[in-house]
Design an enzyme around this catalytic site. Structure first.
Site, mmCIF file in Angstrom:
data_model
loop_
_atom_site.group_PDB
_atom_site.id
_atom_site.type_symbol
_atom_site.label_atom_id
_atom_site.label_comp_id
_atom_site.label_asym_id
_atom_site.label_seq_id
_atom_site.Cartn_x
_atom_site.Cartn_y
_atom_site.Cartn_z
ATOM 1 N N ARG A 144 0.844 -1.193 0.000
ATOM 2 C CA ARG A 144 0.000 0.000 0.000
ATOM 3 C C ARG A 144 0.881 1.246 0.000
ATOM 4 O O ARG A 144 1.796 1.374 0.810
ATOM 5 C CB ARG A 144 -0.900 -0.001 1.241
ATOM 6 C CG ARG A 144 -1.817 1.206 1.345
ATOM 7 C CD ARG A 144 -2.614 1.162 2.642
ATOM 8 N NE ARG A 144 -3.536 0.033 2.638
ATOM 9 C CZ ARG A 144 -3.953 -0.585 3.747
ATOM 10 N NH1 ARG A 144 -3.493 -0.220 4.928
ATOM 11 N NH2 ARG A 144 -4.814 -1.573 3.669
ATOM 12 N N ARG A 161 -4.387 2.001 17.539
ATOM 13 C CA ARG A 161 -4.991 1.430 16.336
ATOM 14 C C ARG A 161 -4.702 2.363 15.168
ATOM 15 O O ARG A 161 -4.030 3.371 15.301
ATOM 16 C CB ARG A 161 -6.511 1.253 16.493
ATOM 17 C CG ARG A 161 -6.975 -0.026 17.187
ATOM 18 C CD ARG A 161 -6.573 -1.310 16.497
ATOM 19 N NE ARG A 161 -7.089 -1.485 15.161
ATOM 20 C CZ ARG A 161 -8.260 -2.000 14.855
ATOM 21 N NH1 ARG A 161 -9.085 -2.397 15.801
ATOM 22 N NH2 ARG A 161 -8.622 -2.154 13.601
ATOM 23 N N LYS A 162 -5.286 2.053 14.003
ATOM 24 C CA LYS A 162 -5.106 2.913 12.839
ATOM 25 C C LYS A 162 -5.823 4.242 13.066
ATOM 26 O O LYS A 162 -6.681 4.374 13.941
ATOM 27 C CB LYS A 162 -5.628 2.230 11.582
ATOM 28 C CG LYS A 162 -7.137 2.024 11.534
ATOM 29 C CD LYS A 162 -7.528 1.376 10.215
ATOM 30 C CE LYS A 162 -9.034 1.178 10.129
ATOM 31 N NZ LYS A 162 -9.444 0.549 8.857
ATOM 32 N N GLY A 197 -16.233 -6.863 2.059
ATOM 33 C CA GLY A 197 -16.201 -8.308 2.244
ATOM 34 C C GLY A 197 -16.365 -8.775 3.666
ATOM 35 O O GLY A 197 -16.602 -9.959 3.912
ATOM 36 N N CYS A 208 -13.847 -1.880 4.827
ATOM 37 C CA CYS A 208 -12.948 -1.118 3.956
ATOM 38 C C CYS A 208 -13.718 -0.508 2.787
ATOM 39 O O CYS A 208 -13.298 0.495 2.221
ATOM 40 C CB CYS A 208 -11.824 -2.010 3.437
ATOM 41 S SG CYS A 208 -10.720 -2.601 4.748
#
Length: 603
Positions: free
Chosen positions: A149, A263-264, A521, A526
């Site tokens: 990424r 976390r992100k 998914g 996302c």
């Protein structure tokens, strides 16, 4: 064009936070500040309806920072290590950034995958710690292959960069491809570990980096995809997103001060009335506003999606002048880094900390970490027109520069191959200025096309085929995450299915306006299904015979823009084979669609 300067800290990031107070950290920040220069073009707004979040009584011991600096890295203090999650334990066992900053990757790539899997440390390197370098092992579906990424602030890239990425994935044959993501950046697939050092060097040569784009790091800074070319823009977001990316990655050398977050963390800068940047789903959103004749930003904080909880960002009741964009980003990140919990990963995003401290308590912690240890209150002079009707950026549109236009191309669910990337690069060179813009809807914009050349560009084979500037209405807003073709967390296949369902639905109904449909998914979302008109979240369910099958929870009613609203579950556990008739019913009942058989009989 006037210039302004933004203050932030050097990449060494020595910020010695006392174990009992944050004032020492604040004074350290002031002593280390430097100034970078940027050149914006215009001016920028803020929602002002704060969530009811009364002041919370927090014991002073709770405000002790949970991390401390050891050498060049920040680590969790021993007294706070009880009950931490496995990812936190991995960070303590070995600092992930050493794989980049101390060239640990060079030794790792000498090992075969069999050798790597024999040792827990190296297996954790490959499956977890490499995510700090932007490398994601596809162990479940592509053992030994990685997704990489990129950081791409504001979604701006060049033909040279795109060609380089195409050259990387081409060598991997059918395993190599690329995706435009919902954070305006590239992800490339098929990468093998021995190639990584060479790829990293190649990225550096073309001005790209993959650093700090995964796990407990700040994601790609999102901005207006029409920055600098939009006749109606509020402010050019590129100077801000570039500086944010430079700060976050230490100018692509690594910034360990912000790599050990709980976390992100997502950030965006708003530059248009359209809110293309989706501020309400970011941990920090800069909303353009003036105050006393000065340009700056009101701040929203805490927006996020997770399997257990989804929340829209709320006002911090804070305004910063343009020159403090980096200072406040650092202050918010440090408050989160220092005080965020590190137990259950489903309860470690920044909004959980805001809930615990209360919005005012969190604001106070951010203020302590500002250079002057204070924050101005929010400005009422926001600049976003809240009644603005969101514009379509696909197709041909005039730029603010006389005689130039941009063209937005639909990239079906964001998937491209090496040849596609080369052709997009050629078109941007031949007809534009060698620049491409990526959007959060997974599409691509070619800017700076002379009006006299627009007609010729529209006749190019690529635009006559898959990458149309005028796709069908239902295709325009179609977004899909990676799905289980590559992602080990995805429950269902998304990209091919999203296209197939949309095509089938399009044959059954006609519409007068686009309807945004998003696919994800798994509950990590996302694909951002909560902001879609209609969202599909992958799950396992049972068909009419009780047999297990792939399905989706269907959400309806997500809105973007100033009246943003997260969608709500319409029906759970719908078998994928039954989605087409359900979507037809939703479109007819809620979006004014007309069944084509009725439309034909009316004719």
């Amino acid at each position: 064009m006037s210039s302004f300067s933004l203050k932030f800290l050097t990449s060494s990031m020595h910020c010695h936070t006392s174990s009992n107070t944050t004032s020492a950290a604040a004074s350290s920040h002031r002593s280390k500040s430097v100034r970078l220069r940027a050149t914006p073009t215009t001016v920028p707004s803020a929602p002002s309806t704060a969530r009811d979040n009364p002041p919370t009584a927090v014991h002073a011991s709770r405000l002790e920072p949970r991390v401390e600096e050891r050498g060049d890295y920040w680590v969790l203090k021993e007294k706070f290590r009880e009950g931490i999650n496995p990812q936190e334990k991995m960070k303590i066992e070995k600092e992930p950034m050493k794989l980049f900053m101390e060239n640990g990757i060079e030794e790792l790539v000498k090992l075969s995958m069999e050798e790597i899997d024999k040792e827990k440390s190296t297996k954790d390197d490959v499956d977890v710690r490499l995510k700090w370098l932007g490398l994601f092992h596809r162990r479940k579906h592509q053992y030994g292959r990685f997704m990489m990424r990129l950081k791409l602030p504001n979604g701006v890239t060049t033909s040279a960069q795109t060609r380089y990425l195409a050259s990387v994935i081409r060598k991997y044959g059918k395993d190599g491809c690329a995706d435009v993501t919902t954070r305006q950046n590239w992800q490339i697939r098929g990468v093998t570990l021995p190639d990584v050092p060479e790829i990293l060097r190649g990225l550096q040569e073309v001005g790209l980096t993959s650093l700090q784009s995964g796990m407990d790091n700040v994601r790609n800074p999102v901005g207006n995809p029409l920055a600098g070319i939009d006749p109606d823009e509020i402010v050019d977001t590129r100077p801000y997103t570039n500086l944010l990316s430079q700060f976050i990655t230490g100018n692509s050398r690594g910034n360990p001060a912000v790599t050990n977050l709980p976390r992100k963390w997502n950030v965006c800068v708003i530059g248009s009335h359209d809110l293309y940047e989706h501020p309400h789903i970011n941990d920090l959103a800069y909303m353009p506003a003036t105050k006393g004749g000065r340009f700056g930003f009101n701040l929203l904080v805490g927006g996020f999606f997770s399997p257990k909880r989804c929340e829209e960002a709320i006002p911090l009741d804070a305004w910063v002048p343009a020159e403090d964009v980096i200072a406040v980003c650092r202050a918010v990140l440090e408050a989160y880094r220092d005080l965020g919990t590190r137990g259950n990963r489903q309860k470690t995003r920044m909004m959980w900390l805001i809930d615990e401290l209360g919005i005012e308590g969190f604001r106070e912690e951010v203020a302590k970490r500002m250079p002057e240890e204070e924050l101005e209150r929010a400005s009422p002079e926001d600049l976003v027109d809240k009644k603005w009707i969101r514009r379509d950026n696909l197709g041909v549109h005039p730029q603010k520069q006389e005689g130039l236009s941009f063209i937005g191309l639909h990239i079906p669910v964001g998937r491209v191959q090496a040849d596609d990337m080369d052709e997009l690069s050629r078109l941007s060179d031949e007809y534009g200025s060698g620049e491409l813009r990526l959007t959060v809807e997974q599409n691509i914009i070619i800017p700076n096309i002379h009006n006299s050349r627009v007609g010729a560009l529209l006749k190019e084979p690529l635009l006559q085929g898959r990458f149309s500037p005028e796709p069908a209405l239902l295709m325009k807003g179609l977004v899909a995450c990676t799905g289980n073709q590559f992602c080990g967390q995805a429950i269902i296949e998304t990209k091919a299915r999203a296209l197939k369902v949309t095509e089938e639905v399009g044959r059954l109904v006609s519409l007068e306006r686009p309807v945004r449909m998003h696919w994800t998914g798994c509950p990590n979302s996302c694909g951002q299904v909560q902001v879609a008109d209609i969202g599909f979240m992958g799950c396992m369910t049972r068909d009419e015979n009780g047999k297990a099958c792939e399905g989706a929870d269907v959400l309806v009613g997500g809105r973007i823009g100033s009246d943003s609203h997260l969608g709500e579950v319409y029906k759970k556990g719908v078998p994928c084979k039954d989605l087409v008739p359900l979507v037809v019913d939703i479109l007819v009942q809620h979006f004014g669609a007309v069944p084509r058989e009725r439309e034909e009989s009316d004719d």
